[in-house]
Design an enzyme around this catalytic site. Structure first.
Site, PDB file in Angstrom:
ATOM      1  N   HIS A 169       0.835  -1.211   0.000  1.00 57.64           N
ATOM      2  CA  HIS A 169       0.000   0.000   0.000  1.00 57.64           C
ATOM      3  C   HIS A 169       0.871   1.264   0.000  1.00 57.64           C
ATOM      4  CE1 HIS A 169      -3.437  -2.606   1.287  1.00 57.64           C
ATOM      5  NE2 HIS A 169      -2.475  -3.219   1.950  1.00 57.64           N
ATOM      6  N   SER A 304      17.040  21.510 -14.678  1.00 57.85           N
ATOM      7  CA  SER A 304      16.191  22.655 -14.967  1.00 57.85           C
ATOM      8  C   SER A 304      17.026  23.908 -14.751  1.00 57.85           C
ATOM      9  CB  SER A 304      15.000  22.626 -14.003  1.00 57.85           C
ATOM     10  OG  SER A 304      14.479  23.915 -13.857  1.00 57.85           O
ATOM     11  N   LYS A 310      17.452  20.519  -9.034  1.00 56.20           N
ATOM     12  CA  LYS A 310      16.615  19.402  -9.469  1.00 56.20           C
ATOM     13  C   LYS A 310      17.310  18.495 -10.472  1.00 56.20           C
ATOM     14  CE  LYS A 310      11.855  19.726 -10.333  1.00 56.20           C
ATOM     15  NZ  LYS A 310      11.593  19.565 -11.725  1.00 56.20           N
ATOM     16  N   GLU A 317      10.416   8.252 -16.659  1.00 59.61           N
ATOM     17  CA  GLU A 317       9.046   8.727 -16.951  1.00 59.61           C
ATOM     18  C   GLU A 317       8.609   8.302 -18.347  1.00 59.61           C
ATOM     19  OE1 GLU A 317       8.425  12.954 -15.073  1.00 59.61           O
ATOM     20  OE2 GLU A 317      10.524  12.695 -15.587  1.00 59.61           O
TER      21      GLU A 317
END
Ligand code: ARG
Length: 367
Positions: A169, A304, A310, A317
Site C-alpha cells: 500500500h 532545470s 533538481k 518517466e
C-alpha cells in the site's frame, strides 16, 4: 521511393484492361510506405516456394536457378541502396510483395512470372508476418529483456546487501535487502521472456493457403516449411506426426484471415511494458528527496535552468509513459480484427502500420 507512374498493375486485366487508374485510390491502398522492411522475409518465402515448385515439377531447374539468382541480386541491390533507397519500389504496385515480383520479372523475364504459381499475396503476407516475428521481433525483445535483467543482477552483486524497507500500500512493511527487490523485477521480466518463448515454439507455415482455399496444383507445403524453417543440419519434419501441428497451419481459410500471432506478440509486449512501467514508477519515487534511496547519473537525467537543485528522471518517466503506446497498439490490432469475416480482408493490411512501433515503443531504438 520512386514516384508514381501510370503503368498498369500486373494483375489487372480483363474488365478495364488495366486502363483505369486513380492516383488517390492508389495512394490510399498502398502499404509500400510501411512494409518494405519485410523484404528479406518475402525473399526467403519466395525462394522456398520456388524450390517447392521445382520439387513438384511445376517449374524447371533452369527456372529455379534464374529465380534464385534474380532474387538474390534484388536482395543485394536493396541492401546496397538502403531499404528506402532501392529504385524498384513503385507505389502503384501497392506493396513489397508486388514490387519484388515485378523487379524479378523485369530482371529474368518468363521464369519470374512463374513464381506466383499457386500462391497469393494473402498467404505471402501471412508468411512474412510469421518470419518477421520470429527472426526480428522476438530477438530484439529478448535482447532487451536479457540486458535489463543482467543490469539488475549486476546491481544485486554490487549493492544487494543494503537493507531497505519493502512496501505494501506504499506504506512501510517488512525490512528486505535491495537484492530481494531487484530479484522481484528480474523474475517478472523472466515471465515476460517465457511468454515470448512460448510464442516462438510455433512456426505454422501458411504458404500453400493461396488466396483462401489453397490450390488444385500439387503443392508440397511440408517441403516449403522444411526449406524455410529447418537448418541444413536439422532433420526435416517428415510425416503427419504431432510435430506437423507446429509446422503447418491447419486451415487455409484461418491462416489467411488470422493475425493471432501478431496479437499474441503485442499482448506479450504489453505485459513487458506494464512491468517496466511499474519498475520505472518505483525508482521515480525512490529518487525523490522525500525517499532519497537512489540517485541516477547525470547522463540519464535532465536538469532545470530555473531550479538547479533538481534532477528529473525523464527516461524513467518515458518508460512509464510509453507503456500507454504499447497498450494502444494492442487495442488497435484487436479492433482491426474485430468483426472481420473469415478470410482475408484488406483491413488486415493495417496490422503492419504500427508494427515497427510495437517493438520500438517497448525498446526504443530498434526498428
Ligand atoms: N499489402 C497487402 C497486406 O499487407 C497484401 C495482401 C493483399 N491481398 C489482396 N488480396 N489484396 O495485407
Amino acid at each position: 521511393m520512386a514516384a508514381m507512374t501510370t503503368s498498369r498493375k500486373p494483375w489487372e486485366h480483363a474488365k478495364s484492361g488495366g486502363s483505369e487508374h486513380d492516383e488517390l485510390a492508389a495512394r490510399f491502398v498502398e502499404s509500400l510506405s510501411y512494409d518494405t522492411r519485410l523484404y528479406k522475409h518475402d525473399i526467403v518465402g519466395s525462394i522456398a516456394h520456388a524450390r517447392m515448385l521445382c520439387h513438384v515439377k511445376l517449374i524447371t531447374e533452369e527456372d529455379l536457378a534464374a529465380i534464385e539468382k534474380g532474387l538474390s541480386e534484388i536482395q543485394d541491390e536493396i541492401e546496397a541502396a538502403g531499404v528506402t533507397g532501392w529504385g524498384g519500389w513503385q507505389i502503384e504496385l501497392e506493396d513489397v510483395h508486388m514490387c519484388i515480383e515485378a523487379a524479378l520479372i523485369e530482371k529474368i523475364g518468363e521464369p519470374g512470372k512463374k513464381l506466383h504459381t499457386g500462391r497469393s499475396r494473402n498467404d505471402q503476407v501471412a508468411t512474412d508476418l510469421v518470419r518477421w516475428l520470429h527472426v526480428d521481433a522476438y530477438t530484439a525483445i529478448w535482447q532487451g529483456i536479457k540486458g535489463t535483467q543482467n543490469a539488475m543482477l549486476d546491481l544485486c552483486e554490487q549493492q544487494g546487501d543494503i537493507v531497505m524497507p519493502s512496501y505494501t500500500h506504499l506504506q512501510r512493511a517488512q525490512p528486505v535487502v535491495l537484492g530481494g527487490e531487484l530479484i522481484a523485477w528480474v523474475t517478472a521480466l523472466g515471465h515476460c521472456e517465457e511468454r515470448l518463448m512460448e510464442l516462438a515454439t510455433f512456426h505454422g507455415s501458411p504458404l500453400g493457403s493461396g488466396a483462401i482455399a489453397g490450390s488444385s496444383l500439387p503443392l508440397d507445403r511440408l517441403y516449403v516449411y522444411n526449406t524455410m524453417w529447418r537448418g541444413e543440419d536439422e532433420p526435416p519434419c517428415e510425416d503427419l506426426s504431432d510435430e506437423m501441428v507446429f509446422c503447418l497451419t491447419g486451415s487455409s481459410i484461418e491462416a489467411t484471415a488470422s493475425r493471432d500471432r501478431a496479437l499474441d506478440f503485442v499482448y506479450a509486449l504489453s505485459m513487458t511494458a506494464m512491468w517496466l512501467s511499474r519498475w520505472a514508477e518505483q525508482w521515480i519515487i525512490y529518487m525523490t528527496s522525500e525517499f532519497g534511496f537512489l540517485t541516477i547519473g547525470d547522463a540519464y537525467t535532465t536538469g532545470s535552468s530555473m531550479m538547479p537543485q533538481k534532477r528529473n528522471p525523464d527516461m524513467l518517466e518515458l518508460i512509464r509513459g510509453r507503456c500507454g503506446n504499447v497498450y494502444g497498439h494492442l487495442m488497435a490490432l484487436l479492433t482491426i480484427c474485430k468483426g472481420l469475416t473469415v478470410g482475408y480482408n484488406r483491413d488486415l493490411q493495417e496490422d503492419k502500420r504500427p508494427k515497427r512501433s510495437y517493438v520500438s515503443s517497448c525498446w526504443g531504438g530498434w526498428g
